[in-house]
Design a protein around this motif. Sequence first.
Motif, PDB file in Angstrom:
ATOM      1  N   GLY A  72       0.791  -1.310   0.092  1.00 11.14           N
ATOM      2  CA  GLY A  72      -0.057   0.219   0.016  1.00 11.14           C
ATOM      3  C   GLY A  72       0.807   1.199  -0.015  1.00 11.14           C
ATOM      4  N   LEU A  73       1.932   1.276   0.768  1.00 10.28           N
ATOM      5  CA  LEU A  73       2.775   2.099   0.727  1.00 10.28           C
ATOM      6  C   LEU A  73       3.373   2.514  -0.499  1.00 10.28           C
ATOM      7  N   VAL A  74       3.920   1.390  -1.253  1.00  6.47           N
ATOM      8  CA  VAL A  74       4.585   1.575  -2.543  1.00  6.47           C
ATOM      9  C   VAL A  74       3.591   2.174  -3.386  1.00  6.47           C
ATOM     10  N   ALA A  75       2.125   1.852  -3.416  1.00  5.34           N
ATOM     11  CA  ALA A  75       1.117   2.367  -4.254  1.00  5.34           C
ATOM     12  C   ALA A  75       0.981   3.866  -4.085  1.00  5.34           C
ATOM     13  N   LEU A  76       0.953   4.326  -2.851  1.00  5.00           N
ATOM     14  CA  LEU A  76       0.840   5.688  -2.595  1.00  5.00           C
ATOM     15  C   LEU A  76       1.936   6.509  -3.287  1.00  5.00           C
ATOM     16  N   ARG A  77       3.236   5.994  -3.085  1.00  4.96           N
ATOM     17  CA  ARG A  77       4.483   6.675  -3.369  1.00  4.96           C
ATOM     18  C   ARG A  77       4.539   6.614  -5.086  1.00  4.96           C
ATOM     19  N   CYS A  78       3.938   5.796  -5.691  1.00  2.00           N
ATOM     20  CA  CYS A  78       3.938   5.541  -7.107  1.00  2.00           C
ATOM     21  C   CYS A  78       2.918   6.764  -7.698  1.00  2.00           C
ATOM     22  N   GLY A  79       2.196   7.276  -6.780  1.00  6.28           N
ATOM     23  CA  GLY A  79       1.159   8.518  -7.491  1.00  6.28           C
ATOM     24  C   GLY A  79      -0.223   8.000  -7.177  1.00  6.28           C
ATOM     25  N   ALA A  80      -0.847   7.029  -6.626  1.00 10.66           N
ATOM     26  CA  ALA A  80      -2.283   6.724  -6.185  1.00 10.66           C
ATOM     27  C   ALA A  80      -2.621   8.085  -5.202  1.00 10.66           C
ATOM     28  N   ALA A  81      -3.841   8.257  -5.690  1.00 10.18           N
ATOM     29  CA  ALA A  81      -4.556   9.405  -5.162  1.00 10.18           C
ATOM     30  C   ALA A  81      -4.917   9.012  -3.677  1.00 10.18           C
ATOM     31  N   SER A  82      -5.175   7.980  -3.487  1.00  9.14           N
ATOM     32  CA  SER A  82      -5.583   7.527  -2.054  1.00  9.14           C
ATOM     33  C   SER A  82      -5.377   5.987  -1.944  1.00  9.14           C
ATOM     34  N   VAL A  83      -5.110   5.591  -0.675  1.00  8.78           N
ATOM     35  CA  VAL A  83      -4.731   4.101  -0.450  1.00  8.78           C
ATOM     36  C   VAL A  83      -5.423   4.070   1.111  1.00  8.78           C
ATOM     37  N   LEU A  84      -6.236   2.949   1.267  1.00  7.89           N
ATOM     38  CA  LEU A  84      -6.647   2.318   2.411  1.00  7.89           C
ATOM     39  C   LEU A  84      -6.208   0.955   2.713  1.00  7.89           C
ATOM     40  N   LEU A  85      -5.674   0.926   3.763  1.00  7.84           N
ATOM     41  CA  LEU A  85      -4.787  -0.317   4.378  1.00  7.84           C
ATOM     42  C   LEU A  85      -5.906  -0.949   5.104  1.00  7.84           C
ATOM     43  N   THR A  86      -6.154  -2.168   4.792  1.00  7.96           N
ATOM     44  CA  THR A  86      -7.201  -2.906   5.723  1.00  7.96           C
ATOM     45  C   THR A  86      -6.521  -4.385   6.095  1.00  7.96           C
ATOM     46  N   ASP A  87      -6.989  -4.695   7.381  1.00 11.81           N
ATOM     47  CA  ASP A  87      -6.584  -6.180   7.828  1.00 11.81           C
ATOM     48  C   ASP A  87      -7.808  -6.579   8.625  1.00 11.81           C
ATOM     49  N   HIS A  88      -7.675  -7.721   9.129  1.00 10.80           N
ATOM     50  CA  HIS A  88      -8.853  -8.287  10.069  1.00 10.80           C
ATOM     51  C   HIS A  88      -9.249  -7.353  11.006  1.00 10.80           C
ATOM     52  N   ALA A  89     -10.397  -7.383  11.267  1.00 12.27           N
ATOM     53  CA  ALA A  89     -10.877  -6.165  12.378  1.00 12.27           C
ATOM     54  C   ALA A  89     -10.472  -6.716  13.666  1.00 12.27           C
ATOM     55  N   GLU A  90     -10.154  -8.141  13.901  1.00  9.34           N
ATOM     56  CA  GLU A  90      -9.653  -8.231  15.382  1.00  9.34           C
ATOM     57  C   GLU A  90      -8.257  -8.022  15.586  1.00  9.34           C
ATOM     58  N   LYS A  91      -7.543  -8.044  14.553  1.00  9.01           N
ATOM     59  CA  LYS A  91      -5.988  -7.934  14.421  1.00  9.01           C
ATOM     60  C   LYS A  91      -5.683  -6.747  15.003  1.00  9.01           C
ATOM     61  N   ARG A  92      -5.659  -6.434  16.283  1.00  7.15           N
ATOM     62  CA  ARG A  92      -5.365  -4.995  16.628  1.00  7.15           C
ATOM     63  C   ARG A  92      -4.200  -4.521  16.509  1.00  7.15           C
ATOM     64  N   LYS A  93      -2.905  -5.585  16.984  1.00  4.60           N
ATOM     65  CA  LYS A  93      -1.551  -5.231  16.840  1.00  4.60           C
ATOM     66  C   LYS A  93      -1.353  -4.878  15.312  1.00  4.60           C
ATOM     67  N   GLY A 114     -10.258  -1.799   9.827  1.00  2.00           N
ATOM     68  CA  GLY A 114     -10.212  -3.041  10.084  1.00  2.00           C
ATOM     69  C   GLY A 114     -11.485  -3.754   9.231  1.00  2.00           C
ATOM     70  N   LEU A 115     -10.943  -4.825   8.415  1.00  2.00           N
ATOM     71  CA  LEU A 115     -11.991  -5.280   7.578  1.00  2.00           C
ATOM     72  C   LEU A 115     -11.886  -6.871   7.503  1.00  2.00           C
ATOM     73  N   THR A 116     -12.729  -7.531   7.943  1.00  2.00           N
ATOM     74  CA  THR A 116     -12.602  -9.014   7.958  1.00  2.00           C
ATOM     75  C   THR A 116     -13.322  -9.562   6.841  1.00  2.00           C
ATOM     76  N   TRP A 117     -12.445 -10.443   5.904  1.00  2.00           N
ATOM     77  CA  TRP A 117     -12.843 -11.038   4.712  1.00  2.00           C
ATOM     78  C   TRP A 117     -14.167 -12.009   4.727  1.00  2.00           C
ATOM     79  N   GLY A 118     -15.201 -11.833   4.059  1.00  2.00           N
ATOM     80  CA  GLY A 118     -16.215 -12.605   3.883  1.00  2.00           C
ATOM     81  C   GLY A 118     -17.298 -12.000   4.884  1.00  2.00           C
ATOM     82  N   HIS A 119     -17.229 -10.986   5.663  1.00  2.00           N
ATOM     83  CA  HIS A 119     -18.004 -10.369   6.472  1.00  2.00           C
ATOM     84  C   HIS A 119     -18.662  -9.237   5.938  1.00  2.00           C
ATOM     85  N   PHE A 120     -19.871  -9.212   5.898  1.00  2.00           N
ATOM     86  CA  PHE A 120     -20.479  -7.909   5.258  1.00  2.00           C
ATOM     87  C   PHE A 120     -20.943  -6.997   6.492  1.00  2.00           C
TER      88      PHE A 120
END
Length: 227
Positions: A72-93, A114-120
């Motif tokens: 995600g950091l590389v995408a932003l540095r390559c000129g992306a207008a915005s980047v949203l980093l997501t990982d499992h909602a319960e993986k707080r660390k 936080g975004l858990t795969w398969g959960h709406f």
Amino acid sequence: MESVQTKTWDFTDGRDDSILVVTVQELLDADSDYGLYTWPCATVLSQYLIHKKMWLKGKAVIELGSGTGLAGLVALRCGAASVLLTDHAEKRKVLQNCQSTVESQGYSDMQVCGLTWGHFSPQLLNLRCKVDLIIAADCFYSSKDFEPVLVTVAYLLETNMAAEFWCTYQVRSADRSFDFFFEKWQLKCTYVPLSEFTEDITAACRNGTTNPTEIQLMIITLCKAQD
């Protein structure tokens, strides 16, 4: 005892000999989540993003299973207008580590969610906005995650018909197959040879324990988007 390690990656674009330097934080301890370490698939995906840097300019990007957030950091540095980093909602660390990296480097066009795969979940429903590109590195680590990941991807692609999902996958068993889920969720997959975007695959992997030939790059779209 936790140990924070700052890791710097130097990516080279052989077409113009430019070098992109990206720094992330890794959190190391006996109980650390896999998402707190940067895996070879993330560096291969990052190398591909650099190869596509002209296309990335001005794009809205979402990364699934961000881990340390390298791609995600590389995408932003390559000129992306915005980047949203997501990982499992319960993986707080993992999420806190991503947030720490974003804040320490002052990236105002990057957010963490936080975004858990398969959960709406409300988080997923709120992402039904303009998305040009979804990226993920090694999100198919476990076969049980195949369908949850692809359900989430299909959901996002349905409201962003021109969007694509770029992901790297380390082949850990010849018995694993995505074909059933691609057909079920009306997805089309194109495999991109790593040789098309880097001459030194071993360097791109940055990890001597991984055979570069075991890593695949997939571009996934909705079937109907291709009609």
